[in-house]
Design an enzyme around this catalytic site. Structure first.
Site, PDB file in Angstrom:
ATOM      1  N   ARG A  85     -10.587  -0.167  14.643  1.00 19.57           N
ATOM      2  CA  ARG A  85     -10.557   0.567  13.386  1.00 19.57           C
ATOM      3  C   ARG A  85     -11.615  -0.023  12.466  1.00 19.57           C
ATOM      4  O   ARG A  85     -12.733   0.443  12.440  1.00 19.57           O
ATOM      5  CB  ARG A  85      -9.137   0.480  12.788  1.00 19.57           C
ATOM      6  CG  ARG A  85      -8.884   1.438  11.658  1.00 19.57           C
ATOM      7  CD  ARG A  85      -7.412   1.490  11.241  1.00 19.57           C
ATOM      8  NE  ARG A  85      -6.954   0.268  10.589  1.00 19.57           N
ATOM      9  CZ  ARG A  85      -5.721   0.117  10.089  1.00 19.57           C
ATOM     10  NH1 ARG A  85      -4.844   1.098  10.177  1.00 19.57           N
ATOM     11  NH2 ARG A  85      -5.364  -1.000   9.512  1.00 19.57           N
ATOM     12  N   ARG A 131       1.635 -11.246   7.016  1.00 20.30           N
ATOM     13  CA  ARG A 131       1.199 -10.095   6.212  1.00 20.30           C
ATOM     14  C   ARG A 131       2.065  -8.873   6.498  1.00 20.30           C
ATOM     15  O   ARG A 131       1.586  -7.844   6.949  1.00 20.30           O
ATOM     16  CB  ARG A 131      -0.268  -9.822   6.566  1.00 20.30           C
ATOM     17  CG  ARG A 131      -1.064  -9.087   5.512  1.00 20.30           C
ATOM     18  CD  ARG A 131      -2.513  -8.970   5.946  1.00 20.30           C
ATOM     19  NE  ARG A 131      -2.673  -8.148   7.118  1.00 20.30           N
ATOM     20  CZ  ARG A 131      -3.382  -8.481   8.205  1.00 20.30           C
ATOM     21  NH1 ARG A 131      -4.020  -9.618   8.293  1.00 20.30           N
ATOM     22  NH2 ARG A 131      -3.446  -7.653   9.238  1.00 20.30           N
ATOM     23  N   TYR A 147      15.737  31.127   7.327  1.00 25.77           N
ATOM     24  CA  TYR A 147      14.610  31.835   7.938  1.00 25.77           C
ATOM     25  C   TYR A 147      14.732  31.914   9.454  1.00 25.77           C
ATOM     26  O   TYR A 147      15.084  30.930  10.103  1.00 25.77           O
ATOM     27  CB  TYR A 147      13.298  31.091   7.640  1.00 25.77           C
ATOM     28  CG  TYR A 147      12.833  31.183   6.219  1.00 25.77           C
ATOM     29  CD1 TYR A 147      12.443  32.398   5.663  1.00 25.77           C
ATOM     30  CD2 TYR A 147      12.742  30.035   5.436  1.00 25.77           C
ATOM     31  CE1 TYR A 147      11.986  32.469   4.356  1.00 25.77           C
ATOM     32  CE2 TYR A 147      12.286  30.085   4.128  1.00 25.77           C
ATOM     33  CZ  TYR A 147      11.911  31.306   3.599  1.00 25.77           C
ATOM     34  OH  TYR A 147      11.464  31.357   2.317  1.00 25.77           O
ATOM     35  N   CYS A 159      13.908  24.770   4.549  1.00 23.47           N
ATOM     36  CA  CYS A 159      13.000  25.577   3.718  1.00 23.47           C
ATOM     37  C   CYS A 159      12.157  24.658   2.846  1.00 23.47           C
ATOM     38  O   CYS A 159      12.266  23.444   2.913  1.00 23.47           O
ATOM     39  CB  CYS A 159      13.807  26.528   2.829  1.00 23.47           C
ATOM     40  SG  CYS A 159      15.014  27.516   3.721  1.00 23.47           S
ATOM     41  N   MET A 160      11.338  25.247   1.993  1.00 21.87           N
ATOM     42  CA  MET A 160      10.478  24.439   1.130  1.00 21.87           C
ATOM     43  C   MET A 160      11.302  23.626   0.129  1.00 21.87           C
ATOM     44  O   MET A 160      11.023  22.455  -0.104  1.00 21.87           O
ATOM     45  CB  MET A 160       9.492  25.345   0.389  1.00 21.87           C
ATOM     46  CG  MET A 160       8.448  24.577  -0.398  1.00 21.87           C
ATOM     47  SD  MET A 160       7.368  25.661  -1.339  1.00 21.87           S
ATOM     48  CE  MET A 160       6.426  26.438  -0.039  1.00 21.87           C
ATOM     49  N   ASP A 161      12.314  24.246  -0.459  1.00 16.77           N
ATOM     50  CA  ASP A 161      13.100  23.586  -1.508  1.00 16.77           C
ATOM     51  C   ASP A 161      14.564  23.432  -1.175  1.00 16.77           C
ATOM     52  O   ASP A 161      15.309  22.862  -1.961  1.00 16.77           O
ATOM     53  CB  ASP A 161      13.016  24.395  -2.805  1.00 16.77           C
ATOM     54  CG  ASP A 161      11.599  24.638  -3.222  1.00 16.77           C
ATOM     55  OD1 ASP A 161      10.949  23.659  -3.623  1.00 16.77           O
ATOM     56  OD2 ASP A 161      11.122  25.779  -3.110  1.00 16.77           O
ATOM     57  N   LYS A 220       0.847  -1.201   0.000  1.00 11.74           N
ATOM     58  CA  LYS A 220       0.000   0.000   0.000  1.00 11.74           C
ATOM     59  C   LYS A 220       0.886   1.255   0.000  1.00 11.74           C
ATOM     60  O   LYS A 220       2.091   1.166   0.255  1.00 11.74           O
ATOM     61  CB  LYS A 220      -0.929  -0.029   1.214  1.00 11.74           C
ATOM     62  CG  LYS A 220      -0.196   0.021   2.538  1.00 11.74           C
ATOM     63  CD  LYS A 220      -1.109  -0.319   3.715  1.00 11.74           C
ATOM     64  CE  LYS A 220      -0.308  -0.236   5.011  1.00 11.74           C
ATOM     65  NZ  LYS A 220      -1.030  -0.792   6.159  1.00 11.74           N
TER      66      LYS A 220
HETATM   67  C1  LIG Z   1      -0.172  -1.768   6.804  1.00 13.51           C
HETATM   68  C2  LIG Z   1      -0.765  -3.042   7.185  1.00 13.51           C
HETATM   69  C3  LIG Z   1       0.032  -4.184   7.353  1.00 13.51           C
HETATM   70  C4  LIG Z   1       1.542  -4.148   7.320  1.00 13.51           C
HETATM   71  O1  LIG Z   1       2.041  -3.545   8.493  1.00 13.51           O
HETATM   72  P1  LIG Z   1       3.633  -3.443   8.753  1.00 13.51           P
HETATM   73  O2  LIG Z   1       3.729  -2.921  10.124  1.00 13.51           O
HETATM   74  O3  LIG Z   1       4.163  -2.512   7.719  1.00 13.51           O
HETATM   75  O4  LIG Z   1       4.185  -4.800   8.582  1.00 13.51           O
HETATM   76  C5  LIG Z   1      -0.616  -5.377   7.575  1.00 13.51           C
HETATM   77  N1  LIG Z   1      -1.957  -5.452   7.636  1.00 13.51           N
HETATM   78  C6  LIG Z   1      -2.766  -4.367   7.520  1.00 13.51           C
HETATM   79  C7  LIG Z   1      -4.235  -4.506   7.608  1.00 13.51           C
HETATM   80  C8  LIG Z   1      -2.194  -3.126   7.294  1.00 13.51           C
HETATM   81  O5  LIG Z   1      -2.975  -2.052   7.186  1.00 13.51           O
END
Ligand SMILES: *Cc1c(COP(=O)(O)O)cnc(C)c1O
Length: 387
Positions: free
Chosen positions: A142, A227, A280, A327-329, A46
């Site tokens: 969540r 995961r 700045y 700064c920004m850049d 993601k």
């Molecule tokens: C982001 C996420 C993960 C991975 O988490 P890490 O801490 O990066 O390993 C696994 N499952 C779900 C639902 C997530 O949102």
């Protein structure tokens, strides 16, 4: 690359940062996870693979043997399909447009009854059975089934005509799991739902819960598949929110290789007399005759303003402190002690140079965040190249 590399490599950089992504490092981290967990891996890609580039990373992970990929939103999954990636993809959070799941062969994660009914209806229209993974909330607060009727609801989903519950999942509320007691309670709740579902359905389903931290440190959470996200990119989930908590858990000896290096080069070198304010607000005033490098990176590139007077960069294999406000850049660095510095010398923001290294964890700690955000901030704004 050092200042003595061919000029063609330098001409690419007019301003801003370059993120060098080492896909071989990603593959090696994946193999380390695979050796450790020895079961299917759902690789989390993601947020554009945590700023590393989802298509490139997913292609490499698939080639290395990732059984599944996971993204947050359908739009991310569609991009991967359009990039030619055929690995099964879980969509963690999106419940929009059920049509996409059929069109692009995606696996929805279902977290409420309404969505389950909608998906089943859509599948029915097509005379299909759609594989779904069901998410339960075991303490993250969540998403996921969490009502008092959770068992009934899950069984109802499993009984829907056009859905097949191919997976059951939950998510830990700790990304570091410094103390495992809460994680173990979550795991126990998960087992209760899993056992009920097993009694009610003959179809086997894949149970998964382990993020990076649990993959490393909580073997009992490995279940049928792990995961992980962060560790695939070579960063430890520990030590980041360890402040005020118990020590980092003992973890198996897994060597993680950071896959991202962010670099740029010195835009201008300036000699400033003692007592000269820099940037700045004049928060830094030279205390000696100084050589200050101006670096073409700023908060516009995801280099946090919180790093003002608080961070180092690497120049010629040595640490040079950031002086004055980011700064920004642009950002200014004090290279007085480094000697022989020239314009266009490489500046490393995170990664290795010579024997020195700046980790994402160090930058995250100094800007009051976690490695996840640091990687995404820098990686998604830099020009990425793959090595
Ligand atoms: C982001 C996420 C993960 C991975 O988490 P890490 O801490 O990066 O390993 C696994 N499952 C779900 C639902 C997530 O949102």
């Amino acid at each position: 690359m050092r200042g003595d590399t061919p000029s063609s490599a330098h001409r690419e950089v007019h301003r801003g940062a370059v993120a060098e992504i080492d896909l071989e490092a990603v593959a090696r981290n994946f193999r380390a996870v695979k050796r450790l967990a020895d079961r299917p891996v759902i690789a989390v890609v993601k947020a554009d693979a945590y700023g590393h580039g989802a298509a490139e990373v997913s292609r490499r992970l698939s080639a290395a043997g990732a059984e599944y990929l996971a993204v947050a939103f359908t739009s991310e999954a569609i991009k991967l399909r359009e990039a030619g990636i055929q690995t099964p993809i879980l969509v963690l959070f999106d419940k929009n447009d059920p049509v996409d799941f059929f069109e692009y062969d995606l696996i929805p994660v279902i977290h409420d009854l309404g969505t389950a009914r909608r998906m089943s209806r859509e599948a029915g229209k097509r005379n299909l059975t759609l594989d779904v993974h069901v998410k339960i909330d075991t303490g993250m607060g969540r998403l996921g089934f969490n009502s008092r009727n959770i068992l009934k609801e899950i069984v109802a989903v499993a009984g829907m005509d056009h859905l097949r519950v191919a997976g059951l999942m939950s998510h830990f509320s700790d990304s570091d799991i410094a103390d495992t007691s809460y994680a173990e309670r979550q795991l126990k709740s998960f087992h209760a739902v899993r056992d009920t579902l097993r009694k009610k359905t003959k179809v086997p389903f894949l149970c998964h819960m382990a993020n990076s931290a649990a993959t490393l440190s909580l073997k009992s959470a490995h279940l049928d598949a792990v995961r992980p996200g962060l560790i695939l990119y070579g960063h430890s989930p520990f030590q980041q929110s360890a402040v005020g908590r118990s020590a980092v858990p003992r973890t198996p000896n897994v060597k993680l290789i950071p896959a991202m290096k962010v670099r740029t080069e010195i835009l201008s070198l300036r000699k400033l007399r003692t007592g000269t304010p820099v940037s700045y607000g004049r928060t830094f005033i030279t205390r000696r005759n100084s050589v200050i490098g101006v670096v073409p990176v700023g908060y516009g590139d995801g280099y946090s303003r919180a790093l003002t007077n608080a961070m180092d960069v690497l120049v010629r294999g040595k640490r040079a402190p950031v002086v004055g406000r980011v700064c920004m850049d642009l950002v200014m660095v004090d290279v007085t002690e480094i000697g022989e510095v020239k314009e266009k010398d490489e500046v490393v923001l995170i990664g290795k140079q010579g024997n020195e290294e700046i980790t994402a964890a160090e930058m995250a700690a100094k800007s009051g965040t976690i490695s996840y955000e640091t990687l995404i901030s820098l990686g998604s704004r830099a020009r990425r190249i793959y090595v």
